[in-house]
Design a protein around this motif. Sequence first.
Motif, short mmCIF file in Angstrom:
data_model
loop_
_atom_site.label_atom_id
_atom_site.label_comp_id
_atom_site.label_asym_id
_atom_site.label_seq_id
_atom_site.Cartn_x
_atom_site.Cartn_y
_atom_site.Cartn_z
N GLY C 74 0.79 -1.23 0.00
CA GLY C 74 0.00 0.00 0.00
C GLY C 74 0.83 1.28 0.00
N ASP C 75 2.17 1.14 0.05
CA ASP C 75 3.01 2.34 0.11
C ASP C 75 2.99 3.13 -1.20
OD1 ASP C 75 3.75 2.06 2.71
OD2 ASP C 75 5.81 1.40 2.32
N GLU C 76 3.22 4.44 -1.04
CA GLU C 76 3.39 5.32 -2.21
C GLU C 76 4.89 5.59 -2.32
OE1 GLU C 76 0.67 8.74 -2.67
OE2 GLU C 76 2.46 10.01 -2.70
N LEU C 77 5.46 5.22 -3.47
CA LEU C 77 6.90 5.40 -3.70
C LEU C 77 7.10 6.42 -4.81
CD1 LEU C 77 9.93 4.52 -3.47
CD2 LEU C 77 9.38 2.70 -5.10
N ALA C 78 7.94 7.46 -4.56
CA ALA C 78 8.16 8.48 -5.59
C ALA C 78 9.63 8.55 -5.97
CB ALA C 78 7.69 9.83 -5.08
N PHE C 79 9.86 8.70 -7.28
CA PHE C 79 11.21 8.95 -7.80
C PHE C 79 11.24 10.37 -8.36
CE2 PHE C 79 10.67 4.30 -8.48
CZ PHE C 79 11.76 3.84 -7.73
#
Lengths: 156, 156, 86, 86
Positions: C74-79
């Motif tokens: 459920g995590d939101e990962l941003a690059f």
Amino acid sequence: MTICIQKKLFNIEKIISNLRKNKPTIGAIVSFIGYVRDYNKDINTKKLKQMDLEYYPGMTEKALTKIEISAKSRWVLEDVYIIHRVGKLFPNEPIVAVIVASQHRKNAFEACEFIIDFLKTDAPFWKKEISDQDELWVENRIEDHQKKTSWNIKND
Amino acid sequence: MTICIQKKLFNIEKIISNLRKNKPTIGAIVSFIGYVRDYNKDINTKKLKQMDLEYYPGMTEKALTKIEISAKSRWVLEDVYIIHRVGKLFPNEPIVAVIVASQHRKNAFEACEFIIDFLKTDAPFWKKEISDQDELWVENRIEDHQKKTSWNIKND
Amino acid sequence: MKINILFFAGIREMFGFHEKSIEIEESKNSPEKLLKFLSEKDQGSWVKLLNSKDSVRVAINQEVSDWSDSLKDGDELAFFPPITGG
Amino acid sequence: MKINILFFAGIREMFGFHEKSIEIEESKNSPEKLLKFLSEKDQGSWVKLLNSKDSVRVAINQEVSDWSDSLKDGDELAFFPPITGG
């Protein structure tokens, strides 16, 4: 480089937009605005009704010009605008604005603080606070002189 | 404490006057405004036509809130207002304003500089410069990181 | 586990989209492990992202994070590239 | 010699006027000498001004000056309390 001593209110947005019209390369502007507070500094039971601001026509402009020149000799600045109101002022109205434009923000921050520190001790203005109880000339603050002196220690 | 991320232009006079309406005891306001300059920083032969400002909805607001809280823990402040524009910006338009209100001007000067220094390194915004020749994402500046780091040395 | 990946600025342009939701096995539980896996599996922009890893920042649930920080369902990962606002 | 004297703020109120032009002999060629002479001659507010000398500032020709600085014919001399602007 502009110095304005005037009775009427000023609009900081208009001053800044005029300043930038002349110099579109300005990247950073730092401004300080001082206000008439609606209570007396020391005795909170009194309610301030009006502030009278007196100055020394001729000498005041010269003193402000000297402060501006001194700031410009210490920092690379694009422009400086000092505006100080005189006459009858009312609570919550602005008294003074110092607006400094530069390429690099650090210069603008330092020069703006330097100018207001020296204005408080070297530019001949006098404030009289008229409250619901009495009329008193404001005494000068020791801290203001300490702030001014600190610039000499740091920069000279 | 207000954070605004918006497409439209802002009027610094209106922001300040709203800020003061809520807190008439404010004696000093220091503000910083950053602008889109009409040339590219490094290559002066190119003429800037437009700047695209992208951000990370949600994270950007959180990062700015964290910076404000950090400033409020270091200095006694009356109020802080941060406004940052996003989307399409044009030369000479303002990008960002940081407005800090306090009782004592020294606090407002230091906190305002602190907030803009941290905004430049910790708040997720990205600038793309669109010139008459090309479109380039702006590279980050080492000086900005040095400015941020200098606060830790001085204050921690 | 499900991870919602966001891309910003030049990285968004490189991928051609802003957001991608993926289902991935529990063992790929850090941005680094996940990126290595995707660059082997899907190639393309993932390989480029892995190669420019030193100049890429990651955030997990909108907090700046390390490449080795743990990811969970459920995590939101941003690059994104280094910040250039203000 | 002729000296144009200006008074500001509380000092102006004490004297009741803002400006006074005087003819004085050449020997009273400093703010201090001039003030001592006038306080003996005219008494009143001049005596009060002399007594509060330590908290009074002087300017000659619109430059902050010392009490012992020299005055010459045609000079503008100002007496005022410490500055409280801004």
